[in-house]
Structures are given as C-alpha cells and as structure tokens.
Design a protein around this motif. Sequence first.
Motif, mmCIF file in Angstrom:
data_model
loop_
_atom_site.group_PDB
_atom_site.id
_atom_site.type_symbol
_atom_site.label_atom_id
_atom_site.label_comp_id
_atom_site.label_asym_id
_atom_site.label_seq_id
_atom_site.Cartn_x
_atom_site.Cartn_y
_atom_site.Cartn_z
ATOM 1 N N UNK A 232 1.248 -1.222 0.328
ATOM 2 C CA UNK A 232 0.011 -0.589 -0.088
ATOM 3 C C UNK A 232 0.424 1.040 -0.003
ATOM 4 N N UNK A 233 0.288 1.737 -0.250
ATOM 5 C CA UNK A 233 1.117 3.829 -0.653
ATOM 6 C C UNK A 233 0.123 4.720 -0.142
ATOM 7 N N UNK A 234 -1.285 4.489 0.718
ATOM 8 C CA UNK A 234 -1.753 4.865 1.578
ATOM 9 C C UNK A 234 -2.900 4.415 2.624
ATOM 10 N N UNK A 235 -3.061 4.974 3.676
ATOM 11 C CA UNK A 235 -3.345 4.299 4.959
ATOM 12 C C UNK A 235 -5.283 3.955 4.452
ATOM 13 N N UNK A 236 -6.072 4.903 2.921
ATOM 14 C CA UNK A 236 -6.741 4.878 2.542
ATOM 15 C C UNK A 236 -7.266 3.706 1.722
ATOM 16 N N UNK A 237 -8.208 3.134 2.072
ATOM 17 C CA UNK A 237 -8.895 1.180 1.386
ATOM 18 C C UNK A 237 -10.096 1.612 0.113
ATOM 19 N N UNK A 238 -10.332 0.899 -0.563
ATOM 20 C CA UNK A 238 -11.732 1.440 -1.396
ATOM 21 C C UNK A 238 -12.020 -0.169 -1.366
ATOM 22 N N UNK B 294 -11.751 -3.719 14.478
ATOM 23 C CA UNK B 294 -10.088 -5.143 14.991
ATOM 24 C C UNK B 294 -9.069 -5.562 14.149
ATOM 25 N N UNK B 295 -8.705 -4.624 12.960
ATOM 26 C CA UNK B 295 -7.338 -4.598 12.595
ATOM 27 C C UNK B 295 -6.692 -2.682 12.941
ATOM 28 N N UNK C 27 -2.470 4.168 9.899
ATOM 29 C CA UNK C 27 -1.245 4.063 9.417
ATOM 30 C C UNK C 27 -0.738 2.634 8.577
ATOM 31 N N UNK C 28 0.078 2.655 7.869
ATOM 32 C CA UNK C 28 -0.454 1.912 7.169
ATOM 33 C C UNK C 28 -0.032 0.251 7.229
ATOM 34 N N UNK C 29 0.453 -0.007 8.012
ATOM 35 C CA UNK C 29 0.632 -1.298 8.415
ATOM 36 C C UNK C 29 -0.723 -2.088 8.667
ATOM 37 N N UNK C 30 -1.605 -0.757 10.133
ATOM 38 C CA UNK C 30 -3.414 -1.351 9.965
ATOM 39 C C UNK C 30 -3.739 -1.023 8.674
ATOM 40 N N UNK C 31 -3.900 -0.919 7.419
ATOM 41 C CA UNK C 31 -4.901 -1.001 7.111
ATOM 42 C C UNK C 31 -4.224 -2.173 6.139
ATOM 43 N N UNK C 32 -2.834 -2.215 5.823
ATOM 44 C CA UNK C 32 -2.342 -3.779 5.454
ATOM 45 C C UNK C 32 -3.016 -4.981 5.158
ATOM 46 N N UNK C 33 -2.681 -4.934 7.413
ATOM 47 C CA UNK C 33 -3.384 -6.121 8.089
ATOM 48 C C UNK C 33 -5.211 -5.835 7.884
ATOM 49 N N UNK C 34 -5.435 -5.474 7.299
ATOM 50 C CA UNK C 34 -7.280 -5.053 7.194
ATOM 51 C C UNK C 34 -6.738 -5.435 5.635
ATOM 52 N N UNK C 35 -6.473 -4.929 4.712
ATOM 53 C CA UNK C 35 -6.873 -5.540 2.385
ATOM 54 C C UNK C 35 -6.586 -6.962 3.315
#
Length: 169
Positions: free
Chosen positions: A60-66, A85-86, A113-121
């Motif tokens: 990811x390059x941004x902590x925003x997810x679609x 939860x993520x 953070x990017x790490x939280x977004x990556x885990x959620x993805x």
Amino acid sequence: MALSSLSSALLRRLLHSSTPTSSSILRATFCSSSSSPSPTSPLPSSIFGDDTEVANLPPLTTPKLFVSGLSRLTTDEKLKGAFDPFGRVLEAKVVTDRISGRSKGFGFVRYATLEEAEKARQEMNAKFLDGWVIFVDPAKPKQSKPPPQQDTRSSHAGFTTNKTVGWCG
C-alpha cells in the motif's frame, strides 16, 4: 451441485473469462474438493473457502482503502465496526446516491497507519459483510474533472433552437 464444485466452477469461469495483465492481480481462496461441508460446520468466511492466498499483493502507498461489493444495507457504522479489529479507523464512509440516499455499493476506510491498512486489506478481502462478498483494494487518488465547456455555436445564451424540419398533418 455441491458448494465446493460450485466454487470450483465459478473460479474456472473467472480464470477463463479474464485475460490477466501485468496490472491485474488474481486473489482467491479455495475450497478443498475432498470433503463436502457438513450441516454443523461453520460457513467459510471467504467466498472460496479456506483462505489460501493465490497471489502476492503490491504494498500500500496510502492508508485509505476502497471497499467494493457492499450490501445496500451496510451503513457507515457497520463498515467501521467490521474494520475496527485491525487498527484505529479514522474514517469509514459508504458512498450514497445524492437523490435517493441509497448506498452505491462501495465505500472507503481510512486507517491511522499503513500497517493497519495492510492488515485490514489482507484479512477482509473476499470476506462476507452483511451477506455480501466484499473486496478491499488500495484507494486511488481522486482525479478532478475538467470544467464544462461552453457551447460557442449557440447565438442565444441559454437558448437552443430545434432545427428539425418535417411535416405534421
């Protein structure tokens, strides 16, 4: 038709109907074909079964997810609750139609953070939410639309003329 054979048929149809390119990524999970689900076993949390990864996803390059594939009944609060939860969710927004107020079937989730977004993805992609399978991808930056062009052909500002020639009788 058994659930595993239905999933296998669906996956085969998806693989044969799409032509993969360097920018397209196939990510799916598979059911084991050796056993059929028993009535007492819990339903799989993913559309295909046991959460087996097929392809590596780009970072990811941004902590925003679609988030796409949302049910019409999914609200901002339900979306936030599913992704809480993520990590720390800063914003969870289901996009709605301006006129009807109904969900358009997609939304955005922004993490701290990017790490939280990556885990959620990784955890929420191809999972069920409100009975629908959702897909989680990186959000792309919003592109601005060009301003509308004025029609310079009209001699009267704000008026148009009907140039249809015909006979009514």
